[in-house]
Design a protein around this motif. Structure first.
Motif, PDB file in Angstrom:
ATOM      1  N   VAL A   1       0.868  -1.173   0.000  1.00  0.00           N
ATOM      2  CA  VAL A   1       0.000   0.000   0.000  1.00  0.00           C
ATOM      3  C   VAL A   1       0.904   1.222   0.000  1.00  0.00           C
ATOM      4  O   VAL A   1       1.796   1.326   0.848  1.00  0.00           O
ATOM      5  N   ILE A   2       0.697   2.129  -0.948  1.00  0.00           N
ATOM      6  CA  ILE A   2       1.480   3.363  -0.957  1.00  0.00           C
ATOM      7  C   ILE A   2       0.540   4.558  -0.885  1.00  0.00           C
ATOM      8  O   ILE A   2      -0.533   4.567  -1.470  1.00  0.00           O
ATOM      9  N   THR A   3       0.983   5.558  -0.146  1.00  0.00           N
ATOM     10  CA  THR A   3       0.233   6.799   0.022  1.00  0.00           C
ATOM     11  C   THR A   3       1.205   7.968  -0.059  1.00  0.00           C
ATOM     12  O   THR A   3       2.253   7.953   0.600  1.00  0.00           O
ATOM     13  N   GLY A   4       0.881   8.967  -0.872  1.00  0.00           N
ATOM     14  CA  GLY A   4       1.774  10.119  -1.023  1.00  0.00           C
ATOM     15  C   GLY A   4       3.055   9.763  -1.739  1.00  0.00           C
ATOM     16  O   GLY A   4       4.081  10.408  -1.508  1.00  0.00           O
ATOM     17  N   THR A   5       2.994   8.764  -2.611  1.00  0.00           N
ATOM     18  CA  THR A   5       4.191   8.206  -3.252  1.00  0.00           C
ATOM     19  C   THR A   5       3.966   8.065  -4.749  1.00  0.00           C
ATOM     20  O   THR A   5       3.505   7.013  -5.209  1.00  0.00           O
ATOM     21  N   PRO A   6       4.248   9.058  -5.558  1.00  0.00           N
ATOM     22  CA  PRO A   6       4.084   8.888  -7.001  1.00  0.00           C
ATOM     23  C   PRO A   6       5.237   8.071  -7.589  1.00  0.00           C
ATOM     24  O   PRO A   6       6.393   8.497  -7.515  1.00  0.00           O
ATOM     25  N   PRO A   7       4.969   6.899  -8.152  1.00  0.00           N
ATOM     26  CA  PRO A   7       6.054   6.113  -8.757  1.00  0.00           C
ATOM     27  C   PRO A   7       6.677   6.887  -9.920  1.00  0.00           C
ATOM     28  O   PRO A   7       5.984   7.268 -10.857  1.00  0.00           O
ATOM     29  N   ALA A   8       7.972   7.116  -9.831  1.00  0.00           N
ATOM     30  CA  ALA A   8       8.614   8.020 -10.790  1.00  0.00           C
ATOM     31  C   ALA A   8      10.013   7.535 -11.126  1.00  0.00           C
ATOM     32  O   ALA A   8      10.510   6.545 -10.583  1.00  0.00           O
ATOM     33  N   ASN A   9      10.639   8.229 -12.051  1.00  0.00           N
ATOM     34  CA  ASN A   9      12.050   8.071 -12.379  1.00  0.00           C
ATOM     35  C   ASN A   9      12.614   9.473 -12.590  1.00  0.00           C
ATOM     36  O   ASN A   9      11.862  10.457 -12.537  1.00  0.00           O
TER      37      ASN A   9
ATOM     38  N   GLU B   1      13.339  11.185 -15.087  1.00  0.00           N
ATOM     39  CA  GLU B   1      12.723  11.934 -16.179  1.00  0.00           C
ATOM     40  C   GLU B   1      11.318  12.426 -15.842  1.00  0.00           C
ATOM     41  O   GLU B   1      10.842  13.404 -16.433  1.00  0.00           O
ATOM     42  N   THR B   2      10.649  11.756 -14.907  1.00  0.00           N
ATOM     43  CA  THR B   2       9.266  12.120 -14.602  1.00  0.00           C
ATOM     44  C   THR B   2       9.094  12.813 -13.246  1.00  0.00           C
ATOM     45  O   THR B   2       7.971  13.113 -12.856  1.00  0.00           O
ATOM     46  N   LEU B   3      10.184  13.068 -12.542  1.00  0.00           N
ATOM     47  CA  LEU B   3      10.069  13.688 -11.227  1.00  0.00           C
ATOM     48  C   LEU B   3       9.334  15.027 -11.289  1.00  0.00           C
ATOM     49  O   LEU B   3       8.536  15.345 -10.403  1.00  0.00           O
ATOM     50  N   GLY B   4       9.606  15.803 -12.326  1.00  0.00           N
ATOM     51  CA  GLY B   4       8.966  17.105 -12.448  1.00  0.00           C
ATOM     52  C   GLY B   4       7.473  17.022 -12.638  1.00  0.00           C
ATOM     53  O   GLY B   4       6.722  17.931 -12.242  1.00  0.00           O
ATOM     54  N   ASP B   5       7.006  15.940 -13.247  1.00  0.00           N
ATOM     55  CA  ASP B   5       5.567  15.731 -13.421  1.00  0.00           C
ATOM     56  C   ASP B   5       4.942  15.081 -12.193  1.00  0.00           C
ATOM     57  O   ASP B   5       3.784  15.337 -11.871  1.00  0.00           O
ATOM     58  N   ALA B   6       5.691  14.236 -11.517  1.00  0.00           N
ATOM     59  CA  ALA B   6       5.148  13.456 -10.410  1.00  0.00           C
ATOM     60  C   ALA B   6       4.912  14.287  -9.157  1.00  0.00           C
ATOM     61  O   ALA B   6       3.975  14.026  -8.402  1.00  0.00           O
ATOM     62  N   PHE B   7       5.783  15.273  -8.941  1.00  0.00           N
ATOM     63  CA  PHE B   7       5.719  16.058  -7.708  1.00  0.00           C
ATOM     64  C   PHE B   7       5.363  17.508  -8.008  1.00  0.00           C
ATOM     65  O   PHE B   7       5.746  18.060  -9.052  1.00  0.00           O
ATOM     66  N   ASN B   8       4.650  18.125  -7.070  1.00  0.00           N
ATOM     67  CA  ASN B   8       4.353  19.551  -7.145  1.00  0.00           C
ATOM     68  C   ASN B   8       5.480  20.321  -6.471  1.00  0.00           C
ATOM     69  O   ASN B   8       5.732  20.134  -5.280  1.00  0.00           O
ATOM     70  N   ALA B   9       6.145  21.163  -7.224  1.00  0.00           N
ATOM     71  CA  ALA B   9       7.250  21.934  -6.664  1.00  0.00           C
ATOM     72  C   ALA B   9       6.716  22.960  -5.668  1.00  0.00           C
ATOM     73  O   ALA B   9       5.598  23.446  -5.779  1.00  0.00           O
TER      74      ALA B   9
ATOM     75  N   ILE C   1      -3.405   4.799  -2.489  1.00  0.00           N
ATOM     76  CA  ILE C   1      -4.414   5.604  -1.799  1.00  0.00           C
ATOM     77  C   ILE C   1      -3.816   6.973  -1.505  1.00  0.00           C
ATOM     78  O   ILE C   1      -2.866   7.087  -0.721  1.00  0.00           O
ATOM     79  N   ASP C   2      -4.344   8.010  -2.121  1.00  0.00           N
ATOM     80  CA  ASP C   2      -3.810   9.359  -1.953  1.00  0.00           C
ATOM     81  C   ASP C   2      -4.897  10.327  -1.512  1.00  0.00           C
ATOM     82  O   ASP C   2      -6.100  10.072  -1.674  1.00  0.00           O
ATOM     83  N   GLY C   3      -4.456  11.456  -0.977  1.00  0.00           N
ATOM     84  CA  GLY C   3      -5.356  12.557  -0.697  1.00  0.00           C
ATOM     85  C   GLY C   3      -5.454  13.474  -1.901  1.00  0.00           C
ATOM     86  O   GLY C   3      -4.434  13.784  -2.541  1.00  0.00           O
ATOM     87  N   ALA C   4      -6.640  13.900  -2.239  1.00  0.00           N
ATOM     88  CA  ALA C   4      -6.838  14.739  -3.421  1.00  0.00           C
ATOM     89  C   ALA C   4      -6.131  16.080  -3.295  1.00  0.00           C
ATOM     90  O   ALA C   4      -5.782  16.699  -4.308  1.00  0.00           O
ATOM     91  N   GLU C   5      -5.899  16.538  -2.058  1.00  0.00           N
ATOM     92  CA  GLU C   5      -5.278  17.840  -1.839  1.00  0.00           C
ATOM     93  C   GLU C   5      -3.823  17.706  -1.406  1.00  0.00           C
ATOM     94  O   GLU C   5      -3.285  18.605  -0.755  1.00  0.00           O
TER      95      GLU C   5
ATOM     96  N   VAL D   1       2.125  15.696  -4.193  1.00  0.00           N
ATOM     97  CA  VAL D   1       1.904  14.696  -5.232  1.00  0.00           C
ATOM     98  C   VAL D   1       0.961  15.217  -6.306  1.00  0.00           C
ATOM     99  O   VAL D   1      -0.129  15.725  -5.996  1.00  0.00           O
ATOM    100  N   ASN D   2       1.344  15.053  -7.566  1.00  0.00           N
ATOM    101  CA  ASN D   2       0.479  15.370  -8.702  1.00  0.00           C
ATOM    102  C   ASN D   2      -0.395  14.148  -8.959  1.00  0.00           C
ATOM    103  O   ASN D   2       0.035  13.182  -9.579  1.00  0.00           O
ATOM    104  N   THR D   3      -1.619  14.173  -8.444  1.00  0.00           N
ATOM    105  CA  THR D   3      -2.490  13.012  -8.564  1.00  0.00           C
ATOM    106  C   THR D   3      -2.871  12.728 -10.017  1.00  0.00           C
ATOM    107  O   THR D   3      -3.151  11.569 -10.368  1.00  0.00           O
TER     108      THR D   3
END
Length: 269
Positions: A120-128, A130-138, A211-215, A219-221
């Motif tokens: 179970v992962i929460t608050g964890t966008p699977p990334a690499n 190249e995709t870190l900039g899309d996965a996380f909100n700066a 399972i993530d929080g919408a807000e 994390v960029n849901t």
């Protein structure tokens, strides 16, 4: 819960273990936090059905700072230490629940812990890298999470963004954390020293609940929703409305039934 100190290849870790007869469930906290963040899960009325195990990552909480920081303070290094803990506890099969950094560590355990039954992962966008900039909100909070030396004000900002509702224990955990752990972990992830987790979730057969929080401020849901998953639990990306980064802490009344359903579906098979 019984607290023990367990020697790992990278240092001594503090571990709480309910030592009950149920299926083992291992909780891994996030960056600059501690095992106490899972209080609403391990103290729940249904927790006695499972062997609940929480731990402080090296450089966090009641665990030691790492003996070799460059090796230990990476997602792979943390995962190696957790494998040592599970071996010492005699745990051969387990579900792992990971929050934020803990979720990334859980994904690294796929290759390291053959008994991994579900994740179970929460608050964890699977990334690499190249995709870190899309996965996380700066933002300020994200940058603090990768900074070695932070001020008391920055620690409080980070704690208030990660743990809602805020409690003093979250700030204490952020202040206690070995600052090297933040910087080394961020640098290693960005440099590609970890698995390509975007590709990993697209191919791994281990059942995975997301399972993530919408807000979630980090994390960029929308990014997570766009990913391909080989074995996404219930075929659904579970997003809890109105909730932030630590959905299990902020809304246990919604999160816990999802976690219970996951555990009953897979852990007891």
């Amino acid at each position: 819960m019984t607290t023990t100190k367990i020697e790992t290849r990278h240092g001594v870790m503090a571990v709480d273990d309910s030592a009950t007869a149920g299926f083992p469930v291992v909780f891994i906290h996030g960056n600059s936090a501690s095992r106490s963040i899972f209080r609403h899960q391990v103290d729940a009325g249904w927790a006695g059905d499972y062997r609940m195990i929480t731990l402080d990552l090296l450089g966090h909480g009641d665990s030691e700072d790492a003996s070799e920081p460059e090796a230990a303070y990476t997602q792979n290094g943390y995962a190696d230490a957790i494998v040592d803990v599970l071996a010492e506890l005699g745990v051969e099969r387990a579900v792992v629940v990971g929050w934020s950094l803990g979720g990334h560590i859980a994904l690294e355990l796929i290759a390291k812990f053959p008994g991994l039954t579900g994740i179970v992962i929460t608050g964890t966008p699977p990334a690499n890298p190249e995709t870190l900039g899309d996965a996380f909100n700066a933002g300020d909070g994200l940058s603090i999470g990768g900074t070695e030396v932070i001020t008391a004000q920055e620690a409080e900002l980070y704690a208030r963004m990660t743990a809602v509702p805020f409690e003093q224990s979250a700030l204490d955990a952020a202040i206690r954390t070995d600052g090297r752990a933040r910087k080394i972990m961020f640098d290693a992830f960005g440099a590609g020293r970890e698995s390509d987790q975007k590709a990993l979730v697209a191919t791994a057969s281990v059942p995975l609940a997301v399972i993530d929080g919408a807000e979630d401020p980090f994390v960029n849901t929308s990014y997570v929703a766009s990913l391909a998953f080989a074995n996404l639990w219930e075929g659904t990306y579970h997003v809890i409305p109105g909730v932030g980064h630590a959905a299990f802490w902020e809304a246990p009344e919604i999160y816990n039934p999802l976690l219970q359903r996951f555990l009953s579906s897979f852990a007891n098979n």
